[in-house]
Design a protein around this motif. Sequence first.
Motif, PDB file in Angstrom:
ATOM      1  N   ARG A  85       0.807  -1.210   0.000  1.00  0.00           N
ATOM      2  CA  ARG A  85       0.000   0.000   0.000  1.00  0.00           C
ATOM      3  C   ARG A  85       0.843   1.265   0.000  1.00  0.00           C
ATOM      4  NH1 ARG A  85      -2.862  -2.938  -1.703  1.00  0.00           N
ATOM      5  NH2 ARG A  85      -4.975  -3.581  -1.143  1.00  0.00           N
ATOM      6  N   ARG A  86       2.167   1.083   0.052  1.00  0.00           N
ATOM      7  CA  ARG A  86       3.076   2.233   0.014  1.00  0.00           C
ATOM      8  C   ARG A  86       4.251   1.888  -0.903  1.00  0.00           C
ATOM      9  NH1 ARG A  86       4.774   4.070   5.772  1.00  0.00           N
ATOM     10  NH2 ARG A  86       5.191   1.839   6.060  1.00  0.00           N
ATOM     11  N   VAL A  87       4.501   2.770  -1.872  1.00  0.00           N
ATOM     12  CA  VAL A  87       5.546   2.521  -2.868  1.00  0.00           C
ATOM     13  C   VAL A  87       6.318   3.818  -3.091  1.00  0.00           C
ATOM     14  CG1 VAL A  87       6.081   1.712  -5.193  1.00  0.00           C
ATOM     15  CG2 VAL A  87       4.033   0.847  -4.022  1.00  0.00           C
ATOM     16  N   MET A  88       7.630   3.699  -3.213  1.00  0.00           N
ATOM     17  CA  MET A  88       8.472   4.836  -3.591  1.00  0.00           C
ATOM     18  C   MET A  88       9.308   4.443  -4.802  1.00  0.00           C
ATOM     19  SD  MET A  88      11.426   6.962  -1.476  1.00  0.00           S
ATOM     20  CE  MET A  88      10.269   7.937  -0.525  1.00  0.00           C
ATOM     21  N   ILE A  89       9.274   5.272  -5.832  1.00  0.00           N
ATOM     22  CA  ILE A  89      10.113   5.086  -7.020  1.00  0.00           C
ATOM     23  C   ILE A  89      11.298   6.036  -6.899  1.00  0.00           C
ATOM     24  CG2 ILE A  89      10.225   5.154  -9.530  1.00  0.00           C
ATOM     25  CD1 ILE A  89       7.194   4.817  -9.591  1.00  0.00           C
ATOM     26  N   ALA A 119       3.094   9.037 -13.767  1.00  0.00           N
ATOM     27  CA  ALA A 119       2.602   7.695 -13.445  1.00  0.00           C
ATOM     28  C   ALA A 119       2.159   7.613 -11.994  1.00  0.00           C
ATOM     29  CB  ALA A 119       3.697   6.661 -13.727  1.00  0.00           C
ATOM     30  N   VAL A 120       2.925   8.214 -11.096  1.00  0.00           N
ATOM     31  CA  VAL A 120       2.584   8.210  -9.671  1.00  0.00           C
ATOM     32  C   VAL A 120       1.288   8.970  -9.430  1.00  0.00           C
ATOM     33  CG1 VAL A 120       3.311   9.252  -7.485  1.00  0.00           C
ATOM     34  CG2 VAL A 120       4.904   7.832  -8.780  1.00  0.00           C
ATOM     35  N   LYS A 121       1.154  10.135 -10.047  1.00  0.00           N
ATOM     36  CA  LYS A 121      -0.055  10.937  -9.858  1.00  0.00           C
ATOM     37  C   LYS A 121      -1.287  10.205 -10.376  1.00  0.00           C
ATOM     38  CE  LYS A 121       2.267  15.435 -10.064  1.00  0.00           C
ATOM     39  NZ  LYS A 121       2.403  16.710 -10.806  1.00  0.00           N
ATOM     40  N   ARG A 122      -1.172   9.617 -11.543  1.00  0.00           N
ATOM     41  CA  ARG A 122      -2.318   8.921 -12.139  1.00  0.00           C
ATOM     42  C   ARG A 122      -2.704   7.687 -11.339  1.00  0.00           C
ATOM     43  NH1 ARG A 122      -1.186   8.025 -18.408  1.00  0.00           N
ATOM     44  NH2 ARG A 122      -3.193   6.979 -18.164  1.00  0.00           N
ATOM     45  N   SER A 170      -0.396   5.037  -1.212  1.00  0.00           N
ATOM     46  CA  SER A 170       0.449   6.219  -1.080  1.00  0.00           C
ATOM     47  C   SER A 170       1.698   5.945  -1.905  1.00  0.00           C
ATOM     48  CB  SER A 170       0.826   6.462   0.384  1.00  0.00           C
ATOM     49  OG  SER A 170      -0.319   6.714   1.162  1.00  0.00           O
ATOM     50  N   VAL A 171       1.948   6.788  -2.884  1.00  0.00           N
ATOM     51  CA  VAL A 171       3.051   6.569  -3.813  1.00  0.00           C
ATOM     52  C   VAL A 171       3.907   7.827  -3.864  1.00  0.00           C
ATOM     53  CG1 VAL A 171       3.676   5.690  -6.081  1.00  0.00           C
ATOM     54  CG2 VAL A 171       1.414   5.213  -5.182  1.00  0.00           C
ATOM     55  N   ALA A 172       5.221   7.642  -3.814  1.00  0.00           N
ATOM     56  CA  ALA A 172       6.156   8.763  -3.877  1.00  0.00           C
ATOM     57  C   ALA A 172       7.122   8.548  -5.036  1.00  0.00           C
ATOM     58  CB  ALA A 172       6.934   8.885  -2.568  1.00  0.00           C
ATOM     59  N   ALA A 173       7.727   9.628  -5.500  1.00  0.00           N
ATOM     60  CA  ALA A 173       8.687   9.550  -6.598  1.00  0.00           C
ATOM     61  C   ALA A 173       9.749  10.616  -6.414  1.00  0.00           C
ATOM     62  CB  ALA A 173       7.979   9.740  -7.940  1.00  0.00           C
ATOM     63  N   ARG A 224      22.099   9.829   2.292  1.00  0.00           N
ATOM     64  CA  ARG A 224      21.504  10.397   3.513  1.00  0.00           C
ATOM     65  C   ARG A 224      20.212  11.130   3.190  1.00  0.00           C
ATOM     66  NH1 ARG A 224      26.944  11.699   4.501  1.00  0.00           N
ATOM     67  NH2 ARG A 224      26.591  13.874   3.916  1.00  0.00           N
ATOM     68  N   GLY A 225      20.213  11.868   2.066  1.00  0.00           N
ATOM     69  CA  GLY A 225      18.997  12.558   1.664  1.00  0.00           C
ATOM     70  C   GLY A 225      17.865  11.595   1.362  1.00  0.00           C
ATOM     71  N   LEU A 226      18.182  10.488   0.656  1.00  0.00           N
ATOM     72  CA  LEU A 226      17.157   9.492   0.343  1.00  0.00           C
ATOM     73  C   LEU A 226      16.663   8.828   1.615  1.00  0.00           C
ATOM     74  CD1 LEU A 226      15.478   7.787  -1.597  1.00  0.00           C
ATOM     75  CD2 LEU A 226      17.483   6.292  -1.898  1.00  0.00           C
ATOM     76  N   ALA A 227      17.562   8.495   2.530  1.00  0.00           N
ATOM     77  CA  ALA A 227      17.143   7.878   3.790  1.00  0.00           C
ATOM     78  C   ALA A 227      16.177   8.790   4.544  1.00  0.00           C
ATOM     79  CB  ALA A 227      18.363   7.559   4.649  1.00  0.00           C
ATOM     80  N   ARG A 228      16.470  10.076   4.569  1.00  0.00           N
ATOM     81  CA  ARG A 228      15.572  11.016   5.247  1.00  0.00           C
ATOM     82  C   ARG A 228      14.238  11.108   4.526  1.00  0.00           C
ATOM     83  NH1 ARG A 228      19.858  15.913   6.815  1.00  0.00           N
ATOM     84  NH2 ARG A 228      21.211  14.585   8.099  1.00  0.00           N
ATOM     85  N   ALA A 229      14.261  11.057   3.204  1.00  0.00           N
ATOM     86  CA  ALA A 229      13.008  11.105   2.444  1.00  0.00           C
ATOM     87  C   ALA A 229      12.166   9.862   2.713  1.00  0.00           C
ATOM     88  CB  ALA A 229      13.307  11.226   0.952  1.00  0.00           C
ATOM     89  N   ILE A 230      12.807   8.697   2.794  1.00  0.00           N
ATOM     90  CA  ILE A 230      12.072   7.471   3.088  1.00  0.00           C
ATOM     91  C   ILE A 230      11.450   7.546   4.483  1.00  0.00           C
ATOM     92  CG2 ILE A 230      12.278   4.970   3.459  1.00  0.00           C
ATOM     93  CD1 ILE A 230      14.524   5.007   1.332  1.00  0.00           C
ATOM     94  N   ARG A 231      12.230   8.025   5.454  1.00  0.00           N
ATOM     95  CA  ARG A 231      11.692   8.166   6.814  1.00  0.00           C
ATOM     96  C   ARG A 231      10.496   9.108   6.826  1.00  0.00           C
ATOM     97  NH1 ARG A 231      17.124   9.198   8.200  1.00  0.00           N
ATOM     98  NH2 ARG A 231      18.243   7.365   8.988  1.00  0.00           N
ATOM     99  N   ALA A 232      10.609  10.234   6.124  1.00  0.00           N
ATOM    100  CA  ALA A 232       9.520  11.211   6.097  1.00  0.00           C
ATOM    101  C   ALA A 232       8.275  10.618   5.441  1.00  0.00           C
ATOM    102  CB  ALA A 232       9.971  12.468   5.365  1.00  0.00           C
ATOM    103  N   PHE A 233       8.470   9.894   4.330  1.00  0.00           N
ATOM    104  CA  PHE A 233       7.345   9.231   3.657  1.00  0.00           C
ATOM    105  C   PHE A 233       6.713   8.209   4.577  1.00  0.00           C
ATOM    106  CE2 PHE A 233       6.027   5.817   0.532  1.00  0.00           C
ATOM    107  CZ  PHE A 233       4.898   6.476   0.079  1.00  0.00           C
ATOM    108  N   ASP A 234       7.538   7.455   5.289  1.00  0.00           N
ATOM    109  CA  ASP A 234       7.040   6.460   6.239  1.00  0.00           C
ATOM    110  C   ASP A 234       6.193   7.115   7.323  1.00  0.00           C
ATOM    111  OD1 ASP A 234       6.961   3.780   7.457  1.00  0.00           O
ATOM    112  OD2 ASP A 234       8.297   4.637   8.962  1.00  0.00           O
ATOM    113  N   ALA A 235       6.704   8.192   7.910  1.00  0.00           N
ATOM    114  CA  ALA A 235       5.981   8.867   9.000  1.00  0.00           C
ATOM    115  C   ALA A 235       4.673   9.483   8.518  1.00  0.00           C
ATOM    116  CB  ALA A 235       6.872   9.941   9.617  1.00  0.00           C
ATOM    117  N   ALA A 236       4.665   9.962   7.280  1.00  0.00           N
ATOM    118  CA  ALA A 236       3.467  10.651   6.766  1.00  0.00           C
ATOM    119  C   ALA A 236       2.379   9.696   6.317  1.00  0.00           C
ATOM    120  CB  ALA A 236       3.861  11.571   5.608  1.00  0.00           C
ATOM    121  N   THR A 237       2.729   8.419   6.130  1.00  0.00           N
ATOM    122  CA  THR A 237       1.765   7.482   5.517  1.00  0.00           C
ATOM    123  C   THR A 237       1.464   6.266   6.381  1.00  0.00           C
ATOM    124  OG1 THR A 237       3.590   6.398   4.319  1.00  0.00           O
ATOM    125  CG2 THR A 237       2.398   8.171   3.177  1.00  0.00           C
ATOM    126  N   GLN A 238       1.814   6.335   7.663  1.00  0.00           N
ATOM    127  CA  GLN A 238       1.537   5.183   8.552  1.00  0.00           C
ATOM    128  C   GLN A 238       0.038   4.927   8.631  1.00  0.00           C
ATOM    129  OE1 GLN A 238       3.375   3.024  10.032  1.00  0.00           O
ATOM    130  NE2 GLN A 238       5.451   3.853   9.977  1.00  0.00           N
TER     131      GLN A 238
END
Length: 254
Positions: free
Chosen positions: A110-114, A128-131, A139-142, A240-254
Amino acid sequence: MSQLRLNELTWREVRQAGENGIALLPIGSQEQHASHLPMGTDTLLVEAVVDRALDLFAREAAGPDVVRLPALPFGHSPHHLFAAAVSLSAATLGAVLDDVLDSLVTSGHRRVMIVNGHGGNDEIMRLAVKRFALRAEVSVAACSYWTLTSGESEAGRPDVTPGHAGWFETSLMLAARPELVRTPVPARAPVVPPPLFDTPPYPGLTVERHGEWARVGGSTDDPSGADAAPGGALLDDRARGLARAIRAFDAATQ
């Protein structure tokens, strides 16, 4: 916490991982990178950034659950066919991403990041993510890896980042896969006038002119000053930037 690889899981484990985990899909390309870098540069670099980010999680006591998919090695590269590329049309790449997303959701995610490694994929990936989010309860991030910085490193050169087969990518490859870089890296003569896709005549314009990539010889800037030391720092910074983005996406979509 877990960082898993999809191709090493059983189907039951995939179902279980999809309940709370984030499916992480790297996408790249196979295309010319001047005379000194391999065709798979974009795929190799996005994989390096993704794997370094996951290594950061592995050292921590807590973090997001991530299921790392195999990288999609083909992208939208018609502008590199003048030399050599394996390219998908924009419609095909969009359809492939839609099918992969649909497969993941059907499998329980239910959660995907490209995470993208090639400039030609960026707009297609984001569309593709928006559509997909309009028609599926997901919840999809790119993102493209070079846009995610930690804000800590000063090793970069914004004027040539990300470029193509230039200082930035060559420095990263010297750090990530030095055995694949053909050395000595040749100098690139200045191109006059500079290509319009890189220096548009007015801010805010996107300008493309037929034959520009062949005219510049396949790279956007001089790679001869590339160095593994800043390349390694830049890779770590993007990780490090990607790791922070993944954490933020995780926190926002729990």
